[in-house]
Design an enzyme around this catalytic site. Structure first.
Site, mmCIF file in Angstrom:
data_model
loop_
_atom_site.group_PDB
_atom_site.id
_atom_site.type_symbol
_atom_site.label_atom_id
_atom_site.label_comp_id
_atom_site.label_asym_id
_atom_site.label_seq_id
_atom_site.Cartn_x
_atom_site.Cartn_y
_atom_site.Cartn_z
ATOM 1 N N HIS A 119 40.494 40.651 41.880
ATOM 2 C CA HIS A 119 41.171 39.177 41.539
ATOM 3 C C HIS A 119 40.535 38.486 42.512
ATOM 4 C CE1 HIS A 119 44.392 41.225 39.220
ATOM 5 N NE2 HIS A 119 44.752 42.008 40.430
HETATM 6 C C1 BDR Z 1 46.782 38.516 44.007
HETATM 7 O O1 BDR Z 1 48.008 39.330 44.686
HETATM 8 C C2 BDR Z 1 47.460 40.036 45.690
HETATM 9 O O2 BDR Z 1 47.774 41.440 45.613
HETATM 10 C C3 BDR Z 1 46.065 40.168 45.710
HETATM 11 O O3 BDR Z 1 45.323 40.263 46.868
HETATM 12 C C4 BDR Z 1 45.451 39.034 44.918
HETATM 13 O O4 BDR Z 1 45.389 37.957 45.895
HETATM 14 C C5 BDR Z 1 46.726 39.287 42.590
HETATM 15 O O5 BDR Z 1 47.769 39.006 42.106
#
Ligand code: BDR
Ligand code: CA
Length: 336
Positions: free
Chosen positions: A243
């Site tokens: 992500h």
């Molecule tokens: C986002 O949420 C967090 O858990 C991760 O670091 C990322 O920024 C993904 O949905």
């Protein structure tokens, strides 16, 4: 090569750590400071992780400013994120206690000071809840117009959510902050789940990287091992989504992203879809577009690029350890 000067607002976090690694491995980028926010784990832990990562990577000259410990209005989610990112926030990685401390200034004041000192020069990346950024916008009316560009990991536009059936974690964790930021006039690039779920790092990829005997390769393994367990348990996939690292593609490989300009907003009505990001695809809201949003990506190409950069960083790191230079290495050497 002209470099993009970046300040990163982050909640490390397994994939935040990978985004920091990727920025440090990218010659296109000069990472100038981190500001921390609660999100994946508590503010104390995200700040400690930011400092510890920078020291581990011999980048202790990069300042860290500690930010907000709670969202603007909604209560924080508590320890839910530890299930995904581990108790410390960095999975199985055990990093030495950092010697550096965060600077005195609060992250919100630091952001205001840095962006107003050089209007239009610095790019802001936000890969956690948007609390710090929203407060900077509210506190200093000139802040929004001083930001060259804001790249956000957050939202689920056409895709479903990963924290509720409709909402993505970063936006859902502080939807009111996201509402302020989306409507601030800052030029925004949004990297939502629609794209990030196509960038899947597999355990085979991590094994391939670990053919290089290096602290960098081991760090990638250690921060992703439990994260991958979570994906296996809940999503049946032996790997994890990149992500936060995918935000870096906006600078180093924008050609991999399918970017569309839309009016995008977030639901703050308090109902089942709170935190849901929606795009006005049919232009019925008669609003001007407020961001470009990545609705697709050449996912495997990005994952390969990520691994290549990690391999290069691992070799450089090993060479510097062997030559005893690592203690004095200025950050940009890693980018050479
Ligand atoms: C986002 O949420 C967090 O858990 C991760 O670091 C990322 O920024 C993904 O949905
Ligand atoms: Ca994050």
């Amino acid at each position: 090569m002209p470099t993009i000067r970046i300040i990163l607002d982050t909640d490390p976090g397994a994939d935040d750590a990978l985004a920091i690694l990727l920025m440090l491995a990218s010659p296109e980028i000069q990472l100038e400071a981190l500001t921390t926010v609660q999100g994946n784990v508590s503010l104390e832990k995200t700040t400690r992780n930011a400092l510890a990562l920078l020291e581990f990577l011999n980048a202790r000259h990069i300042q860290v400013a500690k930010g907000c410990s709670t969202p603007l209005i909604k209560p924080p989610h508590g320890t839910q994120g530890e299930e995904v990112h581990g108790k410390s926030g960095l999975g199985q990685a055990v990093l030495p206690e950092p010697k550096n401390k965060p600077i005195e200034a609060h992250a919100v004041d630091y952001l205001i000071e840095r962006f107003l000192a050089e209007p239009g020069e610095l790019t802001l990346f936000a890969i956690g809840p948007l609390t710090n950024v929203a407060l900077a916008i509210r506190k200093e009316p000139k802040f929004a117009q001083s930001v060259k560009e804001l790249v956000i990991m957050g939202g689920a536009v056409r895709s479903g959510g990963n924290i509720t059936p409709l909402a993505e974690f970063n936006i859902h964790e502080d939807p009111h902050a996201a509402h302020i930021v989306f409507n601030s006039g800052i030029p925004i690039t949004l990297i939502p789940l629609d794209a990030t779920y196509k960038c899947l790092l597999t355990s085979a990829d991590v094994d391939r990287l670990n053919k290089i005997d290096s602290p960098i390769a081991r760090l990638v393994h250690d921060v992703t091992a439990d994260y991958m367990e979570f994906y296996l348990k809940y999503e049946g996939f032996n790997g994890c989504a990149l992500h936060d690292p995918l935000t870096v593609a906006a600078v180093i490989a924008p050609e991999l992203l399918t970017l569309e300009k839309h009016y995008v907003n977030v639901d703050i009505s308090g109902g089942i879809s709170t935190g849901k990001t929606y795009a006005d695809f049919m232009k019925v809201a008669k609003q001007p577009t407020n961001m470009q949003v990545a609705l697709d990506v050449k996912g495997r190409e990005f994952v390969e690029l990520f691994i290549e950069r990690m391999e290069r960083l691992a070799y450089q790191f090993n060479e510097e350890i062997a030559s005893g230079k690592e203690q004095e290495r200025p950050r940009n050497d890693i980018n050479a």
